[in-house]
Design a protein around this motif. Structure first.
Motif, short mmCIF file in Angstrom:
data_model
loop_
_atom_site.label_atom_id
_atom_site.label_comp_id
_atom_site.label_asym_id
_atom_site.label_seq_id
_atom_site.Cartn_x
_atom_site.Cartn_y
_atom_site.Cartn_z
N LYS A 106 56.62 22.40 41.81
CA LYS A 106 56.04 21.06 42.01
C LYS A 106 56.01 20.67 43.48
O LYS A 106 55.32 19.73 43.87
CB LYS A 106 56.83 20.02 41.21
CG LYS A 106 56.99 20.35 39.73
CD LYS A 106 55.66 20.49 39.02
CE LYS A 106 55.85 20.73 37.53
NZ LYS A 106 54.56 21.03 36.85
N ARG A 107 56.78 21.38 44.30
CA ARG A 107 56.83 21.05 45.72
C ARG A 107 55.50 21.33 46.42
O ARG A 107 55.10 20.59 47.32
CB ARG A 107 57.96 21.84 46.40
CG ARG A 107 58.23 21.38 47.83
CD ARG A 107 59.20 22.32 48.55
NE ARG A 107 59.59 21.77 49.84
CZ ARG A 107 58.89 21.81 50.95
NH1 ARG A 107 57.68 22.41 50.94
NH2 ARG A 107 59.34 21.29 52.07
N HIS A 108 54.82 22.39 46.00
CA HIS A 108 53.59 22.81 46.66
C HIS A 108 52.53 21.70 46.64
O HIS A 108 51.95 21.37 47.68
CB HIS A 108 53.06 24.07 45.99
CG HIS A 108 51.76 24.58 46.58
ND1 HIS A 108 51.71 25.27 47.76
CD2 HIS A 108 50.47 24.47 46.14
CE1 HIS A 108 50.45 25.58 48.04
NE2 HIS A 108 49.68 25.10 47.08
N SER A 109 52.29 21.13 45.46
CA SER A 109 51.28 20.06 45.36
C SER A 109 51.76 18.79 46.05
O SER A 109 50.96 18.04 46.61
CB SER A 109 50.92 19.78 43.90
OG SER A 109 52.06 19.48 43.15
N ALA A 110 53.08 18.53 46.03
CA ALA A 110 53.62 17.37 46.74
C ALA A 110 53.38 17.50 48.24
O ALA A 110 53.00 16.54 48.91
CB ALA A 110 55.11 17.22 46.45
N ALA A 111 53.59 18.71 48.77
CA ALA A 111 53.39 18.94 50.21
C ALA A 111 51.93 18.69 50.61
O ALA A 111 51.65 18.19 51.71
CB ALA A 111 53.82 20.36 50.57
N LYS A 112 51.00 19.03 49.72
CA LYS A 112 49.58 18.77 49.99
C LYS A 112 49.32 17.27 50.12
O LYS A 112 48.59 16.83 51.02
CB LYS A 112 48.72 19.34 48.85
CG LYS A 112 48.45 20.82 48.94
CD LYS A 112 47.45 21.23 47.87
CE LYS A 112 47.05 22.68 48.00
NZ LYS A 112 46.08 23.07 46.94
N ILE A 113 49.90 16.50 49.21
CA ILE A 113 49.71 15.04 49.27
C ILE A 113 50.32 14.48 50.56
O ILE A 113 49.69 13.69 51.27
CB ILE A 113 50.32 14.38 48.02
CG1 ILE A 113 49.51 14.74 46.77
CG2 ILE A 113 50.40 12.86 48.19
CD1 ILE A 113 50.16 14.37 45.46
N PHE A 114 51.53 14.91 50.89
CA PHE A 114 52.21 14.37 52.07
C PHE A 114 51.56 14.82 53.38
O PHE A 114 51.73 14.16 54.41
CB PHE A 114 53.69 14.72 52.06
CG PHE A 114 54.49 13.90 51.08
CD1 PHE A 114 54.52 12.52 51.18
CD2 PHE A 114 55.21 14.49 50.06
CE1 PHE A 114 55.24 11.73 50.28
CE2 PHE A 114 55.94 13.73 49.15
CZ PHE A 114 55.95 12.35 49.27
N SER A 115 50.82 15.92 53.35
CA SER A 115 50.13 16.36 54.56
C SER A 115 48.74 15.75 54.71
O SER A 115 48.08 15.94 55.74
CB SER A 115 50.03 17.89 54.58
OG SER A 115 49.23 18.36 53.50
N HIS A 116 48.29 15.00 53.69
CA HIS A 116 47.00 14.31 53.80
C HIS A 116 47.07 13.33 54.98
O HIS A 116 48.05 12.58 55.11
CB HIS A 116 46.71 13.55 52.50
CG HIS A 116 45.32 13.00 52.42
ND1 HIS A 116 44.90 11.92 53.18
CD2 HIS A 116 44.25 13.36 51.65
CE1 HIS A 116 43.63 11.65 52.88
NE2 HIS A 116 43.23 12.51 51.96
N PRO A 117 46.07 13.30 55.84
CA PRO A 117 46.13 12.44 57.04
C PRO A 117 46.41 10.97 56.73
O PRO A 117 47.16 10.33 57.48
CB PRO A 117 44.73 12.61 57.66
CG PRO A 117 44.25 13.93 57.16
CD PRO A 117 44.83 14.11 55.80
N ASP A 118 45.84 10.45 55.65
CA ASP A 118 46.05 9.04 55.32
C ASP A 118 47.50 8.77 54.93
O ASP A 118 48.05 7.70 55.23
CB ASP A 118 45.13 8.62 54.17
CG ASP A 118 43.67 8.62 54.57
OD1 ASP A 118 43.38 8.78 55.78
OD2 ASP A 118 42.80 8.49 53.67
N VAL A 119 48.11 9.74 54.23
CA VAL A 119 49.51 9.59 53.82
C VAL A 119 50.42 9.76 55.03
O VAL A 119 51.34 8.95 55.25
CB VAL A 119 49.87 10.60 52.70
CG1 VAL A 119 51.35 10.52 52.36
CG2 VAL A 119 49.02 10.35 51.46
N ALA A 120 50.17 10.79 55.82
CA ALA A 120 51.01 11.04 57.00
C ALA A 120 50.99 9.84 57.96
O ALA A 120 52.02 9.49 58.55
CB ALA A 120 50.52 12.29 57.72
#
Length: 356
Positions: A106-120
């Motif tokens: 589940k970490r892989h998809s979470a990392a994608k969300i957290f690396s999204h420019p809007d989230v970062a």
């Protein structure tokens, strides 16, 4: 003649530059932590410099026997409070030999969300309140409870002091110090409402690190209870009846919420969470329906409501946040056995990226 304890506590730095790295990952149930150790030629502080490793996924419920190899990718490093010195704990996630994340990763998809420019850009902060229950090893009954019987009713145990109210404090304090040693941003501990139940808090932590830190804090707790001969349970309702369940309340804020005018951003975020209530509940832990009953400081699982200082709400906003017009809110729905990578990333996805 050396004693076993002398050998366990050997300081390797006196004789070698080599260190021991304990690779930690999540097993097939989504809650069972696994680990194994390897020798490295010298100290390492950057997870990208660590070697990948493999394990037998058919023995963890994560791969078939005829194609059982699963690859561990090191993601975060913590100091090892058990071996100490330069030895380390390594938080890993798991992939197929072809480089695809396995189903329980589940970490892989979470990392994608957290690396999204809007989230970062919003620098999401999390503070997770992890509740758990200590059980007697042989009977799987809460620590301090008479075997097959019940203690006095709830009331004196929350933050309680004394041999008839606080059970397992040595384990709790050992865990607290071990987490601080490891580099986990553990911010506090307290005894909970049900006797034998405790809580520790991790945070504030930014983005993906909140999940990494909570998983390693759980790992350290499991190891300490192993030493103590006690079982730790993350079941959200370990004892049926008039006893509090166990949750993982997740406190959350974004840069916009922490700035002037943030209370309006908070209200809009809560509205978005309400629109995805069922999806969040489905991802917030197994057995949560036994805990979210509308009693014992919970909102009913089928109802979404928020309020200021209301511990019977799905989302609680603190008095200070209301007064200052900015701050954070608490999602009280996650169960104690939730996956922190899932919960933290889903909150960001809903409130920042506006998924609905």
């Amino acid at each position: 003649m050396s004693l076993l304890s002398d050998l366990i506590n050997l300081d390797l730095s006196d004789s070698t530059e080599k260190i021991i790295a304990e690779y930690v990952w999540i097993g097939g149930s989504g809650m069972d932590l696994r680990s194994k150790a390897r020798t490295l030629s010298k100290p390492v502080s950057d997870p990208s410099k660590l070697p990948k490793w493999n394990y037998d996924g058919s023995s963890t419920g994560q791969a078939p026997g005829e194609d059982s190899e699963v690859i561990l990718y090191p993601q975060a490093i913590f100091r090892d409070p058990f071996r100490r010195g330069n030895n380390i704990l390594v938080m890993c996630d798991a992939y197929t030999p072809a480089g695809e994340p396995i189903l329980t990763n589940k970490r892989h998809s979470a990392a994608k969300i957290f690396s999204h420019p809007d989230v970062a850009a919003e620098v999401p902060w999390y503070g997770i309140e992890q509740e758990y229950t200590l059980l007697q090893k042989e009977v799987k009954w809460p620590l301090g409870w008479p075997t097959g019987g019940y203690p006095g009713p709830q009331g004196p145990y929350y933050c309680g002091i004394g041999a008839d109210k606080a059970f397992g404090r040595d384990i709790v304090d050992a865990h607290y110090k071990a987490c601080l040693y490891a580099g986990i941003n553990i911010s506090g501990i307290n005894g909970e409402v049900m006797p034998g139940q405790w809580e520790f808090q991790v945070g504030p932590a930014v983005g993906i690190s909140a999940g990494d830190e909570l998983w390693i804090a759980r790992y350290i707790l499991e190891r300490i209870t192993e030493i103590a001969g006690v079982v730790v349970s993350f079941d959200p309702k370990p004892i049926q009846g008039d006893w509090n369940g166990a949750g993982a309340h997740t406190n959350y804020s974004t840069k916009s919420m922490r700035e002037d005018g943030g209370f309006e951003v908070i209200k809009k975020a809560i509205e978005k969470l309400g629109l995805r209530h069922k999806e969040h509940i489905a991802a917030y832990g197994e057995g949560n329906e036994r805990r979210l009953t509308g009693k014992h400081e919970t909102a009913d699982i089928n109802t979404f409501k928020w309020g200021v200082a209301n511990r019977g709400a799905s989302i609680r906003v603190g008095r200070d946040t209301e007064k200052e017009g900015k701050g954070y809110f608490e999602d009280r729905r996650p169960a104690s056995n939730m996956d922190p990578h899932v919960v933290t990333s889903m909150i960001a996805e809903t409130t920042i990226l506006g998924k609905h």
